[in-house]
Design an enzyme around this catalytic site. Structure first.
Site, PDB file in Angstrom:
ATOM      1  N   ARG A 113      20.619  97.854  91.585  1.00 30.19           N
ATOM      2  CA  ARG A 113      22.007  97.680  92.038  1.00 30.19           C
ATOM      3  C   ARG A 113      22.096  97.057  93.435  1.00 30.19           C
ATOM      4  O   ARG A 113      23.176  96.699  93.886  1.00 30.19           O
ATOM      5  CB  ARG A 113      22.736  99.020  92.049  1.00 30.19           C
ATOM      6  CG  ARG A 113      22.942  99.610  90.680  1.00 30.19           C
ATOM      7  CD  ARG A 113      23.851 100.819  90.741  1.00 30.19           C
ATOM      8  NE  ARG A 113      23.761 101.612  89.544  1.00 30.19           N
ATOM      9  CZ  ARG A 113      24.453 101.393  88.430  1.00 30.19           C
ATOM     10  NH1 ARG A 113      25.295 100.392  88.368  1.00 30.19           N
ATOM     11  NH2 ARG A 113      24.299 102.172  87.383  1.00 30.19           N
ATOM     12  N   ASN A 143      35.697  93.531  91.631  1.00 33.56           N
ATOM     13  CA  ASN A 143      34.712  94.577  91.401  1.00 33.56           C
ATOM     14  C   ASN A 143      34.086  94.203  90.064  1.00 33.56           C
ATOM     15  O   ASN A 143      34.619  94.527  89.010  1.00 33.56           O
ATOM     16  CB  ASN A 143      35.360  95.961  91.344  1.00 33.56           C
ATOM     17  CG  ASN A 143      34.329  97.060  91.168  1.00 33.56           C
ATOM     18  OD1 ASN A 143      33.180  96.804  90.828  1.00 33.56           O
ATOM     19  ND2 ASN A 143      34.753  98.300  91.385  1.00 33.56           N
ATOM     20  N   TYR A 151      32.424 107.935  91.069  1.00 34.72           N
ATOM     21  CA  TYR A 151      33.564 107.018  91.072  1.00 34.72           C
ATOM     22  C   TYR A 151      34.920 107.687  91.288  1.00 34.72           C
ATOM     23  O   TYR A 151      35.925 106.998  91.406  1.00 34.72           O
ATOM     24  CB  TYR A 151      33.585 106.222  89.761  1.00 34.72           C
ATOM     25  CG  TYR A 151      32.324 105.423  89.548  1.00 34.72           C
ATOM     26  CD1 TYR A 151      32.051 104.315  90.335  1.00 34.72           C
ATOM     27  CD2 TYR A 151      31.396 105.788  88.580  1.00 34.72           C
ATOM     28  CE1 TYR A 151      30.886 103.578  90.160  1.00 34.72           C
ATOM     29  CE2 TYR A 151      30.237 105.057  88.389  1.00 34.72           C
ATOM     30  CZ  TYR A 151      29.988 103.957  89.179  1.00 34.72           C
ATOM     31  OH  TYR A 151      28.840 103.233  89.006  1.00 34.72           O
ATOM     32  N   HIS A 164      33.162  97.361  95.825  1.00 35.79           N
ATOM     33  CA  HIS A 164      32.518  98.384  95.006  1.00 35.79           C
ATOM     34  C   HIS A 164      32.984  99.756  95.474  1.00 35.79           C
ATOM     35  O   HIS A 164      33.125  99.989  96.678  1.00 35.79           O
ATOM     36  CB  HIS A 164      30.994  98.302  95.119  1.00 35.79           C
ATOM     37  CG  HIS A 164      30.458  96.976  94.711  1.00 35.79           C
ATOM     38  ND1 HIS A 164      30.330  96.615  93.394  1.00 35.79           N
ATOM     39  CD2 HIS A 164      30.065  95.910  95.448  1.00 35.79           C
ATOM     40  CE1 HIS A 164      29.873  95.379  93.337  1.00 35.79           C
ATOM     41  NE2 HIS A 164      29.709  94.927  94.573  1.00 35.79           N
ATOM     42  N   ILE A 165      33.206 100.643  94.537  1.00 35.79           N
ATOM     43  CA  ILE A 165      33.615 102.011  94.849  1.00 35.79           C
ATOM     44  C   ILE A 165      32.462 102.751  95.528  1.00 35.79           C
ATOM     45  O   ILE A 165      32.641 103.411  96.546  1.00 35.79           O
ATOM     46  CB  ILE A 165      34.073 102.735  93.569  1.00 35.79           C
ATOM     47  CG1 ILE A 165      35.329 102.048  93.005  1.00 35.79           C
ATOM     48  CG2 ILE A 165      34.323 104.219  93.845  1.00 35.79           C
ATOM     49  CD1 ILE A 165      35.708 102.500  91.603  1.00 35.79           C
TER      50      ILE A 165
END
EC number: 4.2.1.10
Length: 147
Positions: free
Chosen positions: A111, A74, A23, A100-101
């Site tokens: 995910r 997010n 991140y 999303h990062i």
């Protein structure tokens, strides 16, 4: 003036310290300051909101119906689990960009499913912190084309 709401979900308050290899090192506060500056330069009011609680995010979306023209979200882990956030976004009729990062489609199988993607006007995923500015550009372009 256009009003955009940025929503960050659970654990994003830990940016800068949580898994920096995924991140990055910027804090959520850093991201919000940078994005607010970019928005202001474009004569856009950006409201930033973060919560670790699903119901608070739903409440914020519902409260924004009359004052917000677009949402950047997010949703963090709620992306993969929250039908209530999906329903709030759909019910609000506010156009939104999912962001999303990390690239959620190149990570763990759980995910790869998003409850938001099919209702979003677009998705930005995998560009690190730049995902935020790309999402802002996307929603501005979308809303401007609707005028």
């Amino acid at each position: 003036m256009m009003n955009i709401l940025l929503i960050n979900g659970p654990n994003l308050n830990l940016l800068g310290t949580r898994e920096p290899e995924i991140y990055g090192n910027k804090t959520l506060s850093d991201i919000e300051k940078d994005l607010t500056k970019v928005a202001k330069e474009k004569s856009i009011n950006l409201e930033c909101f973060q919560s670790n609680y699903e119901g608070e995010i739903v409440d914020k979306i519902q409260e924004s119906v009359k004052s917000i023209q677009g949402i950047l979200i997010n949703a963090g882990a709620f992306t993969h689990t929250s039908i209530s956030i999906r329903d709030a976004l759909v019910g609000s009729k506010i156009p939104f960009v999912e962001l999303h990062i990390s690239n959620i489609f190149s990570r763990e199988d759980f995910r790869k499913e998003s409850f938001l993607t099919d209702k979003a006007i677009g998705i930005i995923s995998g560009f690190g912190i730049s995902s935020y500015s790309l999402a802002l550009e996307g929603i501005i372009g979308y809303l401007s084309s609707k005028d």
